[in-house]
Design an enzyme around this catalytic site. Sequence first.
Site, PDB file in Angstrom:
ATOM      1  N   ALA A  16       0.513  -1.486   0.075  1.00  0.00           N
ATOM      2  CA  ALA A  16      -0.383  -0.506   0.204  1.00  0.00           C
ATOM      3  C   ALA A  16       0.640   1.747   0.419  1.00  0.00           C
ATOM      4  CB  ALA A  16      -1.052   0.370   1.205  1.00  0.00           C
ATOM      5  N   CYS A  94       2.961 -13.154  -6.325  1.00  0.00           N
ATOM      6  CA  CYS A  94       2.354 -12.458  -7.501  1.00  0.00           C
ATOM      7  C   CYS A  94       1.226 -13.625  -8.250  1.00  0.00           C
ATOM      8  CB  CYS A  94       3.583 -12.589  -9.037  1.00  0.00           C
ATOM      9  SG  CYS A  94       5.051 -11.983  -8.280  1.00  0.00           S
ATOM     10  N   HIS A 434      -1.689 -13.466   4.598  1.00  0.00           N
ATOM     11  CA  HIS A 434      -2.868 -12.895   4.191  1.00  0.00           C
ATOM     12  C   HIS A 434      -3.367 -11.906   5.118  1.00  0.00           C
ATOM     13  CE1 HIS A 434      -3.892 -15.758   0.518  1.00  0.00           C
ATOM     14  NE2 HIS A 434      -2.599 -14.421   0.293  1.00  0.00           N
TER      15      HIS A 434
END
Length: 499
Positions: A16, A94, A434
């Site tokens: 981010a 990716c 995650h």
Amino acid sequence: METLEFDIVVVGGGGAGAVLARTLADQTSASVALLEIGPSDAGREEVLDFRRYREIPAGPLGTRIPIVPPERGNGRFSYPISRVLGGSTSQNTCIWFRPPATDFDDWVAAGASGWDAETIFRHFEALEAKIRIETHATHGDFRRVLFDAAEQSGFPRVDFSRPFDAGMGEYRMSKSGAHRQSTSVVFLQPPSSLPANLTVLTETAVTRLVFGADNRVVGVETSRGIIRARREVVLSAGALETPKLLMHSGIGEAAQLQQFGIEVRQDLPGVGRHLLDHPAACVNIAATRSLPEDDLWNYAGVLFERVEPDAPWPDIEIQLGPELFEQQTAPAGYPSAPFGFAAYFTVNRAKSEGSVRLASPDPSQHLTVDPAYFSDPDGYDMRIMVGGVKAARRLFATPAMAGWVREELAPGADCRGDEAIADFIRETVTTGYHPGGTCKMGDASDPLAVVDPELRVLGVQGLRVADASIMPTMVSVNIAPTCMMIGHRAAALIARSLA
């Protein structure tokens, strides 16, 4: 040490933060500083070649945080944290999926007004216009067999470059050949391409926020000294490190901070709570023959499936490929084989909520991380995981797979019945890598909300959070693209406030 000063200071040069800093500098005249604890990725082939992703967490560019061992189940795994420009996008695989629109319907329902799918997809479109995304098709007989098995199980072929539902498709990946399209590669390299109002400071560790009058954040304490922010500080250090910085700065649950002698600046009980993740497990199969490896990416495809028929969107993601997934099955004592294949699956919308807490008043010490897998009161997460094992077994029992299966290594042919499967899952479950949700975005009336829909920290002036920690609910796919979207949207929100 010299005191540096900028309009905006962004802490964390990862998924981010790098997007946010570059986009904001491009769109405004504000001076922006991007602070990253690790070095640059430039010239580091172990980072730039995405096939070497396993090397980063174990080397000098990463660290690992062990979890609190559960009373029952697997306590062996740990959370990796990247310490290099690009953050998790410099060490991930990716995989690029846009979340379904229903995910953002849930965000809005949870109090994240303005984060509806129509608005959010514009940010994804802007990112996808800049980042190279390739569809990767592996070759060979076994890839064809897996797709045939999915078709025989009733699943259509899907194109992940478009909105999709249940079915099997080829990987979409943010890469160019073997080279990753990390946020550093795309947004920060080469340094000569950066706008004059963006300064990137690598190897700069941030320990605490600096406060001025009226509880306003005016800068950060770093290994370079104090770096001041005339307008705002934005924390983009990730779902583990961002709440840590807040807590060490006196923003968090008052009782916990007082326990460590930290002055309370803002009592926000939600800081470090609401830890979300995609718990993962696998089915491993010994093959009857050797399976050639793909030069780039050895997994053949991804299957999205509904375990619960009334789910609004597939509730499990299954990655299929000609290699065994043994990170947790081998330590648990399950057998191996010279060659085999696996179904690696994750719960797309897990409902269990863990936590991160301080373990010490020393900012150099790790957090205490408790993923609290399978703690959801109605047992949803375990039902989906058990369903994942059954789904993999159905796939591997299709006629297309005949002649390829020698034996099931994990959980094994003797593991039958939901309770036995659940025991296997508890013993071998691991993170899907995650983590999110630990600085939840929501309405001020939500007792666990940490930031408002403008990403401003509640009760604190001059401070925002923009990373995976703000997720009010988990997205249903691999989260790196969503982290980049959060950075892109944060840039738009901040730019609007500067106008």
